[in-house]
Design an enzyme around this catalytic site. Structure first.
Site, PDB file in Angstrom:
ATOM      1  N   ARG A   4      35.339  -0.517 -47.071  1.00 39.85           N
ATOM      2  CA  ARG A   4      33.926  -0.180 -47.298  1.00 39.85           C
ATOM      3  C   ARG A   4      33.763   1.197 -47.945  1.00 39.85           C
ATOM      4  O   ARG A   4      32.758   1.863 -47.732  1.00 39.85           O
ATOM      5  CB  ARG A   4      33.102  -0.254 -46.008  1.00 39.85           C
ATOM      6  CG  ARG A   4      32.982  -1.664 -45.445  1.00 39.85           C
ATOM      7  CD  ARG A   4      31.841  -1.746 -44.437  1.00 39.85           C
ATOM      8  NE  ARG A   4      31.863  -3.036 -43.760  1.00 39.85           N
ATOM      9  CZ  ARG A   4      31.808  -3.190 -42.437  1.00 39.85           C
ATOM     10  NH1 ARG A   4      31.706  -2.140 -41.638  1.00 39.85           N
ATOM     11  NH2 ARG A   4      31.842  -4.387 -41.897  1.00 39.85           N
ATOM     12  N   ARG A  25      21.538   0.233 -55.366  1.00 40.89           N
ATOM     13  CA  ARG A  25      21.145  -0.935 -54.589  1.00 40.89           C
ATOM     14  C   ARG A  25      19.652  -0.993 -54.294  1.00 40.89           C
ATOM     15  O   ARG A  25      19.148  -2.030 -53.842  1.00 40.89           O
ATOM     16  CB  ARG A  25      21.918  -0.950 -53.244  1.00 40.89           C
ATOM     17  CG  ARG A  25      23.299  -1.598 -53.265  1.00 40.89           C
ATOM     18  CD  ARG A  25      23.262  -3.101 -53.396  1.00 40.89           C
ATOM     19  NE  ARG A  25      22.299  -3.719 -52.512  1.00 40.89           N
ATOM     20  CZ  ARG A  25      22.491  -3.905 -51.204  1.00 40.89           C
ATOM     21  NH1 ARG A  25      23.618  -3.528 -50.647  1.00 40.89           N
ATOM     22  NH2 ARG A  25      21.551  -4.473 -50.474  1.00 40.89           N
ATOM     23  N   ARG A  30      27.849   1.792 -48.509  1.00 42.92           N
ATOM     24  CA  ARG A  30      26.645   2.308 -47.875  1.00 42.92           C
ATOM     25  C   ARG A  30      26.629   3.802 -47.616  1.00 42.92           C
ATOM     26  O   ARG A  30      25.562   4.399 -47.510  1.00 42.92           O
ATOM     27  CB  ARG A  30      26.426   1.558 -46.552  1.00 42.92           C
ATOM     28  CG  ARG A  30      26.207   0.081 -46.766  1.00 42.92           C
ATOM     29  CD  ARG A  30      26.176  -0.679 -45.467  1.00 42.92           C
ATOM     30  NE  ARG A  30      27.474  -0.709 -44.809  1.00 42.92           N
ATOM     31  CZ  ARG A  30      27.694  -1.280 -43.627  1.00 42.92           C
ATOM     32  NH1 ARG A  30      26.681  -1.835 -42.976  1.00 42.92           N
ATOM     33  NH2 ARG A  30      28.888  -1.286 -43.092  1.00 42.92           N
ATOM     34  N   ASP A  88      31.609  -9.387 -51.037  1.00 41.61           N
ATOM     35  CA  ASP A  88      31.368  -9.690 -49.628  1.00 41.61           C
ATOM     36  C   ASP A  88      32.138 -10.956 -49.298  1.00 41.61           C
ATOM     37  O   ASP A  88      32.341 -11.809 -50.176  1.00 41.61           O
ATOM     38  CB  ASP A  88      29.874  -9.893 -49.360  1.00 41.61           C
ATOM     39  CG  ASP A  88      29.583  -9.979 -47.864  1.00 41.61           C
ATOM     40  OD1 ASP A  88      29.681 -11.087 -47.302  1.00 41.61           O
ATOM     41  OD2 ASP A  88      29.289  -8.935 -47.257  1.00 41.61           O
ATOM     42  N   TYR A 144      31.051 -17.618 -39.107  1.00 41.58           N
ATOM     43  CA  TYR A 144      29.702 -17.464 -39.646  1.00 41.58           C
ATOM     44  C   TYR A 144      29.047 -18.825 -39.886  1.00 41.58           C
ATOM     45  O   TYR A 144      27.877 -19.031 -39.568  1.00 41.58           O
ATOM     46  CB  TYR A 144      29.728 -16.669 -40.954  1.00 41.58           C
ATOM     47  CG  TYR A 144      29.905 -15.182 -40.760  1.00 41.58           C
ATOM     48  CD1 TYR A 144      28.938 -14.436 -40.082  1.00 41.58           C
ATOM     49  CD2 TYR A 144      31.020 -14.508 -41.246  1.00 41.58           C
ATOM     50  CE1 TYR A 144      29.081 -13.066 -39.900  1.00 41.58           C
ATOM     51  CE2 TYR A 144      31.180 -13.138 -41.065  1.00 41.58           C
ATOM     52  CZ  TYR A 144      30.206 -12.423 -40.395  1.00 41.58           C
ATOM     53  OH  TYR A 144      30.354 -11.075 -40.202  1.00 41.58           O
TER      54      TYR A 144
END
Length: 349
Positions: free
Chosen positions: A30, A43, A34, A79, A154
């Site tokens: 990552r 973004r 973010r 992702d 998921y």
């Protein structure tokens, strides 16, 4: 099909393949994302999945931490649910929640209705990789995919889950349905990683983020055969392959057996202990606790030095190499300057 790049000076590729690097290589899960203000600016006008299918955005976001932090490898901005979405699964990545599946997979008929991934469906990812290979120079590019168990969790739960009740209920109560689902997801994962390799990535990582929820016996029975097929299929490509999960201390030996060349270790297990569990001949990646980066520079420096020393001890104990990383991804509130300073510190050691 791309021609594999020759990057003999890459510390990351050296450590990952049992050669001696010029310095301890470092990159972060990552790292493209973010915590970076330049990422948040990009973004602001693009939803996550929209960004993942925009070749130029993927390229720019992947390059941002290489420019800022001077890390030894780039990891493709993507992702783990991208190939699912590409193959037609109705899903979205909901801010502060994660992937949410519109129609969860609960029955044999649901599994049968899943469609294979076609290479054209991930063309934007392949195009981004082509752009990146041209832009990165001598910095290697890591491609990645979610492992079948994590994707299945998921799909079956319908989104993130703490206890994975529905996933384990299918796995233990309906093993035929489970293995059919895992086989389908293994095919999808192989196709997605082969597309990335054909486009030019220099290494791959398989993220089995939720495998740590399983016992060793259940992992061996219900997960390992499928992960092993991925690595066996891709081994002839001759690129470093990393296998990573969170909370997987009890599974490290089995994860090493799956066939990767490097095993990722989270912060709960020392690298020397991991070297014993994984066995000789595999490189190790890790394993600073991501939360350490909030504790002030003296604490970061102490912990980073300890990880580097632990990595050297692991290599002395039989590990093929050590790549410095966090034990999981960079947390969103992390100060980017601390990350930059950490890279410089590890390089200096």
């Amino acid at each position: 099909m791309s021609t594999r790049r020759d990057l003999p000076e890459s510390p990351f590729l050296a450590a990952a393949t049992g050669r001696t690097p010029s310095h301890t290589p470092v990159w972060f899960m990552r790292q493209a994302g973010r915590s970076l203000p330049e990422y948040r600016a990009l973004r602001a006008n693009h939803k996550m999945l929209e960004a993942c299918f925009d070749s130029e955005l993927v390229c720019e976001i992947t390059l941002q931490p290489v420019r800022r932090h001077k890390v030894d490898a780039a990891i493709l901005f993507s992702d783990i649910v991208v190939p699912l979405r590409a193959a037609g699964v109705a899903l979205d990545i909901v801010p502060d929640v994660g992937p949410v599946i519109e129609h969860p997979i609960r029955t044999t008929a649901d599994v049968a209705a899943l469609t294979p991934l076609e290479r054209a469906q991930v063309a934007p990812v392949s195009n981004a990789i082509s752009l990146l290979v041209a832009a990165l120079g001598d910095v290697p590019l890591i491609g990645f995919a979610g492992a079948p168990f994590t994707l299945a969790s998921y799909l079956v739960e319908g989104g993130p889950s703490r206890n994975h009740e529905k996933t384990k209920a299918m796995m233990l109560g309906e093993p035929q349905t489970w293995h059919a689902l895992m086989a389908s997801l293994t095919d999808l994962t192989i196709e997605f990683l082969e597309a990335q390799l054909d486009a030019g990535v220099d290494a791959i990582q398989l993220f089995d983020s939720w495998a740590g929820t399983l016992s060793l016996a259940d992992y061996r029975a219900y997960v390992l055969p499928h992960s092993s097929r991925i690595f066996a299929t891709l081994a002839p490509r001759g690129v470093p392959m990393t296998h990573f999960g969170v909370g997987t201390a009890e599974l490290l030996g089995a994860m090493g057996e799956a066939g990767a060349t490097m095993v990722g270790v989270d912060w709960r297990t020392s690298l020397t202990a991991a070297a014993q569990r994984v066995g000789p001949g595999k490189a190790l990646q890790g394993n600073l606790d991501p939360v350490t980066l909030f504790a002030g520079w003296p604490a970061v420096e102490r912990a980073a030095r300890a990880v580097v020393e632990d990595g050297r001890a692991a290599v002395a104990a039989g590990a093929a190499g050590h790549v410095f990383n966090l034990g999981h991804g960079v947390l969103p509130a992390t100060d980017p300057e601390v990350v930059t300073d950490l890279v410089a510190l590890v390089h200096s050691l």
